[in-house]
Design a protein around this motif. Structure first.
Motif, PDB file in Angstrom:
ATOM      1  N   LEU A 197       0.832  -1.206   0.000  1.00  0.00           N
ATOM      2  CA  LEU A 197       0.000   0.000   0.000  1.00  0.00           C
ATOM      3  C   LEU A 197       0.866   1.255   0.000  1.00  0.00           C
ATOM      4  O   LEU A 197       0.551   2.236  -0.686  1.00  0.00           O
ATOM      5  CB  LEU A 197      -0.923   0.012   1.225  1.00  0.00           C
TER       6      LEU A 197
ATOM      7  N   LEU B 228     -11.207   1.643  -2.950  1.00  0.00           N
ATOM      8  CA  LEU B 228      -9.986   0.852  -3.096  1.00  0.00           C
ATOM      9  C   LEU B 228     -10.177  -0.532  -2.473  1.00  0.00           C
ATOM     10  O   LEU B 228      -9.686  -1.535  -3.011  1.00  0.00           O
ATOM     11  CB  LEU B 228      -8.815   1.583  -2.442  1.00  0.00           C
TER      12      LEU B 228
ATOM     13  N   VAL C  62      -6.313  -2.447   3.490  1.00  0.00           N
ATOM     14  CA  VAL C  62      -6.900  -1.110   3.290  1.00  0.00           C
ATOM     15  C   VAL C  62      -8.030  -0.877   4.291  1.00  0.00           C
ATOM     16  O   VAL C  62      -8.162   0.210   4.878  1.00  0.00           O
ATOM     17  CB  VAL C  62      -7.419  -0.944   1.848  1.00  0.00           C
TER      18      VAL C  62
ATOM     19  N   PHE D  14      -3.339   4.333  -3.540  1.00  0.00           N
ATOM     20  CA  PHE D  14      -3.656   4.347  -2.105  1.00  0.00           C
ATOM     21  C   PHE D  14      -3.553   5.767  -1.556  1.00  0.00           C
ATOM     22  O   PHE D  14      -4.461   6.238  -0.852  1.00  0.00           O
ATOM     23  CB  PHE D  14      -2.708   3.411  -1.355  1.00  0.00           C
TER      24      PHE D  14
ATOM     25  N   LEU E 188     -11.147   5.605  -0.176  1.00  0.00           N
ATOM     26  CA  LEU E 188     -10.571   4.409   0.432  1.00  0.00           C
ATOM     27  C   LEU E 188     -11.476   3.182   0.304  1.00  0.00           C
ATOM     28  O   LEU E 188     -11.002   2.089   0.000  1.00  0.00           O
ATOM     29  CB  LEU E 188     -10.262   4.678   1.906  1.00  0.00           C
TER      30      LEU E 188
END
Length: 291
Positions: free
Chosen positions: A59, A250, A267, A65, A247
């Motif tokens: 990440l 992701l 994540v 990210f 986020l």
């Protein structure tokens, strides 16, 4: 007395057992599983091998990210404080109304909150449509041209924030209305007799007494907006050029599209820790400020 105490203890245990079982099953175990998966290379379904902190290191070397972290923070800035201030301002106006008119206004403001996100996004896609949207008249007046807002990196995230505020502000309004109704009217009457202006009444009476509700609303808004996903996914899918990539999107990409369950869990762990840390710190700071 011992028999009575045992009876009360048994009753208490029986009463809380359903909650404890539900909590462990629905929350505690999934959280544990999320942390455990983040240290493996497991797919979304199935077991994987232990890889330690490799997922977290990946990440840190992934540009997307950092982009999603930035966009999530940007969205929080655009929504949390404005949403809270708008809710407070509306509540100060609505609380002055009486009878059926107040009830009608509350219903009108709260109605968007009960709508599904798919309906909300569809409404605003019509409103902001470049060719036929009624909001384009305002945009054209301000900028001199019509803009496809969800395809423009400069406009996309602010428009998603605008939709979110319109959608969720009714809940904040109800919380502030409840807080304002708990302030005794005697305080205002005494202040008026002493010659206080409306601004002084707000500064010296309303604002200090409404502060606990304000702290609650700010904390709830922070938690909710850090978890932004639905509006972005339905309106922009993270575009244009990843300008609205957040986020949770992701997490969805890594876990559900690429079948990287371990990386997606990493994540999710990062987002979980951000939410817990920031919300706790904010709430404690707001409590200290309130005191």
């Amino acid at each position: 007395m011992t028999s009575e105490r045992r009876s009360k203890t048994l009753t208490a245990v029986l009463m809380i057992t359903p909650f404890v079982i539900t909590y462990l099953t629905v929350f505690a175990y999934p959280v544990y599983k999320m942390f455990a998966l983040s240290f493996t290379n497991a797919p979304l379904v199935g077991e994987g091998e232990w890889v330690g902190f490799d997922n977290y290191l990946k990440l840190l070397n992934q540009k997307l990210f950092f982009t999603s972290v930035w966009n999530t923070g940007y969205f929080v800035v655009l929504t949390v404080i404005p949403n809270t201030l708008i809710g407070l301002g509306l509540a100060l106006m609505v609380v002055r109304l009486k009878g059926w008119l107040q009830s009608l206004i509350l219903v009108l403001f709260f109605l968007p909150y009960i709508l599904p996100v798919s309906v909300v996004t569809q409404i605003w896609e019509w409103v902001l449509d470049q060719q036929f949207g009624i909001a384009q008249h305002v945009i054209e007046f301000v900028t001199g041209r019509r803009i496809s807002v969800f395809r423009d990196p400069l406009w996309a995230m602010p428009m998603v924030a605008l939709v979110t505020i319109w959608w969720t502000n009714g809940f904040n309004l109800l919380l502030f209305i409840a807080g304002l109704r708990n302030i005794p009217t005697d305080y205002y009457e005494a202040a008026m007799l002493d010659g206080a202006t409306r601004w002084q009444c707000f500064k010296r009476i309303t604002w200090p007494l409404i502060w606990p509700v304000t702290a609650l609303v700010l904390t709830l808004q922070l938690i909710l907006q850090l978890k932004i996903f639905d509006q972005v996914y339905l309106m922009t899918e993270g575009g244009p050029f990843n300008s609205t990539y957040v986020l949770l999107q992701l997490v969805y990409r890594e876990a559900f599209r690429l079948n990287h369950g371990g990386l997606g869990s990493a994540v999710a762990v990062f987002l979980f820790l951000i939410i817990v840390t920031v919300s706790v710190l904010q709430y404690q700071l707001l409590r200290v400020r309130g005191r």
